[in-house]
Motif scaffolding. Structure first.
Motif, PDB file in Angstrom:
ATOM      1  N   GLU A  56     -20.362  17.966  -0.398  1.00 40.78           N
ATOM      2  CA  GLU A  56     -19.771  19.631  -1.017  1.00 40.78           C
ATOM      3  C   GLU A  56     -18.086  19.345   0.022  1.00 40.78           C
ATOM      4  N   ASP A  57     -17.326  19.588  -1.219  1.00 40.50           N
ATOM      5  CA  ASP A  57     -15.660  19.840  -0.359  1.00 40.50           C
ATOM      6  C   ASP A  57     -15.554  17.995   0.063  1.00 40.50           C
ATOM      7  N   GLY A  58     -16.734  17.394  -0.257  1.00 36.22           N
ATOM      8  CA  GLY A  58     -16.192  15.756  -0.407  1.00 36.22           C
ATOM      9  C   GLY A  58     -14.175  15.585  -0.882  1.00 36.22           C
ATOM     10  N   ASN A  59     -14.498  15.741  -1.909  1.00 33.57           N
ATOM     11  CA  ASN A  59     -13.055  15.240  -2.955  1.00 33.57           C
ATOM     12  C   ASN A  59     -12.224  15.724  -1.543  1.00 33.57           C
ATOM     13  N   LYS A  60     -11.971  16.960  -1.298  1.00 34.95           N
ATOM     14  CA  LYS A  60     -10.983  17.467  -0.096  1.00 34.95           C
ATOM     15  C   LYS A  60     -10.764  16.553   1.562  1.00 34.95           C
ATOM     16  N   LEU A  61     -11.511  16.112   1.499  1.00 37.81           N
ATOM     17  CA  LEU A  61     -11.879  14.913   2.759  1.00 37.81           C
ATOM     18  C   LEU A  61     -11.287  13.638   2.547  1.00 37.81           C
ATOM     19  N   TYR A  62     -11.860  13.485   0.842  1.00 38.03           N
ATOM     20  CA  TYR A  62     -11.523  12.047   0.776  1.00 38.03           C
ATOM     21  C   TYR A  62      -9.171  12.090   0.467  1.00 38.03           C
ATOM     22  N   ASN A  63      -9.131  13.039  -0.730  1.00 39.73           N
ATOM     23  CA  ASN A  63      -7.852  13.069  -0.629  1.00 39.73           C
ATOM     24  C   ASN A  63      -7.169  13.177   0.298  1.00 39.73           C
ATOM     25  N   TYR A  64      -7.422  14.045   2.016  1.00 43.41           N
ATOM     26  CA  TYR A  64      -6.703  13.706   2.852  1.00 43.41           C
ATOM     27  C   TYR A  64      -6.482  12.108   3.698  1.00 43.41           C
ATOM     28  N   CYS A  65      -7.648  11.542   3.521  1.00 40.79           N
ATOM     29  CA  CYS A  65      -7.591  10.299   3.853  1.00 40.79           C
ATOM     30  C   CYS A  65      -6.862   9.562   3.158  1.00 40.79           C
ATOM     31  N   TYR A  66      -6.707   9.534   1.941  1.00 39.09           N
ATOM     32  CA  TYR A  66      -6.316   8.776   1.028  1.00 39.09           C
ATOM     33  C   TYR A  66      -4.604   8.998   1.180  1.00 39.09           C
ATOM     34  N   ASP A  67      -4.158  10.463   1.034  1.00 44.73           N
ATOM     35  CA  ASP A  67      -3.280  10.918   1.780  1.00 44.73           C
ATOM     36  C   ASP A  67      -2.496   9.533   2.944  1.00 44.73           C
ATOM     37  N   ALA A  68      -3.610   9.368   3.812  1.00 40.32           N
ATOM     38  CA  ALA A  68      -2.587   9.001   4.954  1.00 40.32           C
ATOM     39  C   ALA A  68      -2.440   7.109   4.839  1.00 40.32           C
ATOM     40  N   ALA A  69      -3.292   6.972   3.913  1.00 41.81           N
ATOM     41  CA  ALA A  69      -3.026   5.811   3.453  1.00 41.81           C
ATOM     42  C   ALA A  69      -2.260   5.334   2.462  1.00 41.81           C
ATOM     43  N   ILE A  70      -2.216   6.187   1.863  1.00 39.76           N
ATOM     44  CA  ILE A  70      -1.058   5.841   0.814  1.00 39.76           C
ATOM     45  C   ILE A  70       0.426   5.689   1.626  1.00 39.76           C
ATOM     46  N   ARG A  71       0.478   6.911   2.715  1.00 37.48           N
ATOM     47  CA  ARG A  71       1.424   6.954   3.093  1.00 37.48           C
ATOM     48  C   ARG A  71       2.057   5.271   3.853  1.00 37.48           C
ATOM     49  N   CYS A  72       1.033   4.968   4.297  1.00 35.41           N
ATOM     50  CA  CYS A  72       1.393   3.300   5.359  1.00 35.41           C
ATOM     51  C   CYS A  72       2.166   2.610   4.028  1.00 35.41           C
ATOM     52  N   GLY A  73       1.772   2.159   2.814  1.00 37.95           N
ATOM     53  CA  GLY A  73       2.205   1.458   2.251  1.00 37.95           C
ATOM     54  C   GLY A  73       3.959   1.833   1.535  1.00 37.95           C
ATOM     55  N   LYS A  74       3.819   3.111   1.639  1.00 43.18           N
ATOM     56  CA  LYS A  74       5.287   4.119   1.463  1.00 43.18           C
ATOM     57  C   LYS A  74       6.480   3.635   2.846  1.00 43.18           C
ATOM     58  N   SER A  75       4.572   3.741   4.226  1.00 45.49           N
ATOM     59  CA  SER A  75       6.179   4.120   4.879  1.00 45.49           C
ATOM     60  C   SER A  75       6.556   2.108   5.401  1.00 45.49           C
ATOM     61  N   ASN A  76       5.749   0.879   5.175  1.00 48.07           N
ATOM     62  CA  ASN A  76       5.993  -0.194   4.718  1.00 48.07           C
ATOM     63  C   ASN A  76       7.249  -0.900   3.940  1.00 48.07           C
ATOM     64  N   ILE A  77       7.283  -0.084   2.492  1.00 47.43           N
ATOM     65  CA  ILE A  77       8.615   0.302   1.643  1.00 47.43           C
ATOM     66  C   ILE A  77       9.327   0.468   2.208  1.00 47.43           C
ATOM     67  N   ASP A  78       9.596   1.600   3.199  1.00 44.01           N
ATOM     68  CA  ASP A  78      10.993   2.216   3.885  1.00 44.01           C
ATOM     69  C   ASP A  78      11.234   1.276   4.870  1.00 44.01           C
ATOM     70  N   LYS A  79      10.656   1.070   5.695  1.00 45.33           N
ATOM     71  CA  LYS A  79      11.251  -0.075   6.408  1.00 45.33           C
ATOM     72  C   LYS A  79      11.644  -1.452   5.989  1.00 45.33           C
ATOM     73  N   ARG A  80      11.164  -2.055   5.406  1.00 40.53           N
ATOM     74  CA  ARG A  80      11.651  -3.528   4.542  1.00 40.53           C
ATOM     75  C   ARG A  80      13.191  -2.807   3.446  1.00 40.53           C
ATOM     76  N   LEU A  81      13.164  -1.713   3.190  1.00 40.40           N
ATOM     77  CA  LEU A  81      14.266  -1.434   2.741  1.00 40.40           C
ATOM     78  C   LEU A  81      14.881  -1.167   3.160  1.00 40.40           C
ATOM     79  N   ARG A  82      15.118  -0.655   4.108  1.00 38.58           N
ATOM     80  CA  ARG A  82      15.743  -0.545   5.507  1.00 38.58           C
ATOM     81  C   ARG A  82      16.608  -1.793   6.318  1.00 38.58           C
ATOM     82  N   ASP A  83      15.551  -3.025   6.600  1.00 44.09           N
ATOM     83  CA  ASP A  83      16.172  -4.045   7.094  1.00 44.09           C
ATOM     84  C   ASP A  83      16.760  -5.131   5.839  1.00 44.09           C
ATOM     85  N   GLY A  84      17.241  -5.071   4.801  1.00 41.31           N
ATOM     86  CA  GLY A  84      17.431  -5.244   3.745  1.00 41.31           C
ATOM     87  C   GLY A  84      16.798  -6.258   3.249  1.00 41.31           C
TER      88      GLY A  84
END
Length: 489
Positions: A56-84
């Motif tokens: 029940e309300d499993g989609n809310k929990l999944y979305n929360y975990c998904y968002d955390a995972a995607i932030r990892c990928g975006k953080s990696n992109i940001d770091k690479r851009l900062r490093d040129g």
């Protein structure tokens, strides 16, 4: 490493273990720490998807975990851009015949902020011979067409190399098939770390459905693969609405870009007589303009045990040979089978071996007015054709972009989703066993030009498929702009 040919589904114990690990990481905010986050892969997110599916309300929990995972990928992109550094983008095709992403590859290649590479991946759950042939044809296509391409599989020894042998894990992976369990395990999405952002560009239109009516929901719009991706680019407004309706993420990762492969038909193309003769079987002493050109495109789903049962090929395979001989002076045929047809015929006992299938193809190849195309781009073939005979699912929609007549071969088990229902009636239809009806299509529509469904096809195309007319932009431009703006600002 020798390839493991056995597809493996995630077991219940593994789902519980991985979902628990991810929940603990999210609760403790460990994923913001690059070193700690490195230990988590998309297998953890798949496990969470399955674990929350019945909650029940499993989609809310999944979305929360998904968002955390995607932030990892975006953080990696940001770091690479900062490093040129450039953003490393890998495309993972399994078949050149299903390759949809030529234009977006070239756009990323021409942008010096990106470093794209194509990594053809062998499929598993097949015979060594079939896997080797498909891989070799696919790799050859990319190599001969000037792509930056990596060779990761030896068909003779069955050795497979991993990301570590081709420069490391990329920053973005662009998938062109959602059937990741059919890919060799080294390159499956579930084995990628959260530092990678995943993108899906479809290789075909979703128009078919199962007899239960739930294939599009369970195996497409809310498939676990779709719920792992940072971006899913979909082909039509109907598809987009179905993602919003069914997906656990509610469609928040989906963009209605249009069908990138069909960008080809929004441009004008010219073909020399040499081009035509290279694609089509035209006898040397005959005028190419004196032949009508018809594609025969059977689906792979022979038999009665497929989730989607569309193919009628077991009922008419030798009738096609007869037609090619009958019309040797007036029609050129190209046999364009689904890449999995050879496996389907052998698996279901309609042919004894791959060699028997190859012998069938050789019958076509020996005819002066016939050709076989197994791999490579079929867009030029569509563009130069006059008609198609098929029971292949995606082509029901794709061929409408040409404006030309199609004869769709029916069987009782065929079912269509919402988009398919809207477009199937634009085509001529007969049963796959109706040899007279097939022949009449060639005589009346193709040769005599009595195309009574032309206006219907145009109306359906404009209402359902003309994405450039609706969006005001081609799909390749939409996707490139969206990726570049979202990642680079």
């Amino acid at each position: 490493m020798i390839i493991d040919n056995n597809p493996v589904m995630m077991g219940q114990d593994e789902i519980i273990r991985l979902a628990t690990e991810l929940a603990e990481a999210v609760d403790n905010n460990w994923l913001v720490d690059g070193e700690k986050a490195a230990g988590y892969t998309y297998a953890h997110l798949v496990a969470m998807f399955f674990a929350t599916g019945s909650m029940e309300d499993g989609n809310k929990l999944y979305n929360y975990c998904y968002d955390a995972a995607i932030r990892c990928g975006k953080s990696n992109i940001d770091k690479r851009l900062r490093d040129g550094q450039k953003i490393k983008v890998a495309f993972l095709p399994i078949s050149a015949a299903e390759w949809p992403a030529e234009r977006i590859y070239k756009m990323l290649r021409d942008d010096d902020r990106f470093l794209p590479v194509v990594v053809p991946v062998p499929i598993i759950g097949r015979t060594k011979e079939e896997r080797g042939k498909t891989y070799s044809q696919t790799y050859k296509y990319f190599e001969e067409n000037g792509y930056n391409v990596e060779h990761v599989y030896d068909p003779d020894t069955e050795e497979i190399t991993g990301w570590e042998d081709i420069g490391g894990v990329p920053d973005v992976v662009i998938h062109v098939t959602p059937w990741y369990l059919d890919m060799v395990k080294n390159y499956q999405i579930i084995n990628l770390p959260f530092s990678v952002l995943n993108v899906y560009i479809s290789y075909g239109l979703t128009v078919g459905n199962s007899q239960t009516g739930r294939f599009d929901e369970l195996c497409m719009y809310n498939k676990e693969f779709m719920n792992l991706c940072w971006r899913v680019y979909t082909e039509t407004k109907t598809d987009y609405e179905e993602f919003i309706r069914y997906e656990a993420l509610g469609g928040k990762n989906v963009r209605n870009s249009g069908y990138i492969k069909m960008d080809y038909f929004y441009d004008e193309h010219s073909y020399t007589e040499k081009d035509i003769r290279n694609m089509w079987g035209i006898p040397e002493n005959r005028d190419a303009n004196g032949y009508k050109k018809v594609i025969i495109a059977p689906h792979f789903s022979v038999g009665d045990t497929n989730v989607l049962s569309f193919s009628t090929f077991d009922k008419n395979m030798y009738f096609y040979i007869y037609l090619a001989k009958k019309y040797k002076d007036s029609i050129s045929f190209v046999f364009k089978p689904h890449p999995n047809l050879r496996n389907g015929l052998v698996k279901h006992g309609y042919m004894k071996s791959i060699d028997e299938y190859e012998a069938y193809l050789d019958e076509f190849r020996r005819l002066p007015n016939a050709r076989v195309q197994e791999e490579g781009s079929y867009l030029e073939l569509f563009d130069t054709s006059d008609a198609m005979i098929d029971d292949s699912i995606s082509f029901v929609g794709e061929y409408l972009y040409t404006g030309k007549p199609m004869l769709f071969l029916e069987r009782p088990e065929q079912r269509f989703n919402e988009l398919g229902k809207k477009i199937i009636d634009a085509h001529y239809k007969v049963k796959g066993t109706d040899y007279y009806g097939i022949d009449t299509f060639l005589e009346d529509v193709v040769l005599a030009g009595n195309d009574t469904r032309k206006a219907i096809r145009q109306r359906v195309y404009e209402e359902e498929l003309d994405y450039a007319g609706i969006n005001g932009i081609k799909a390749s431009d939409y996707i490139y702009n969206d990726i570049a703006n979202a990642l680079l600002g």
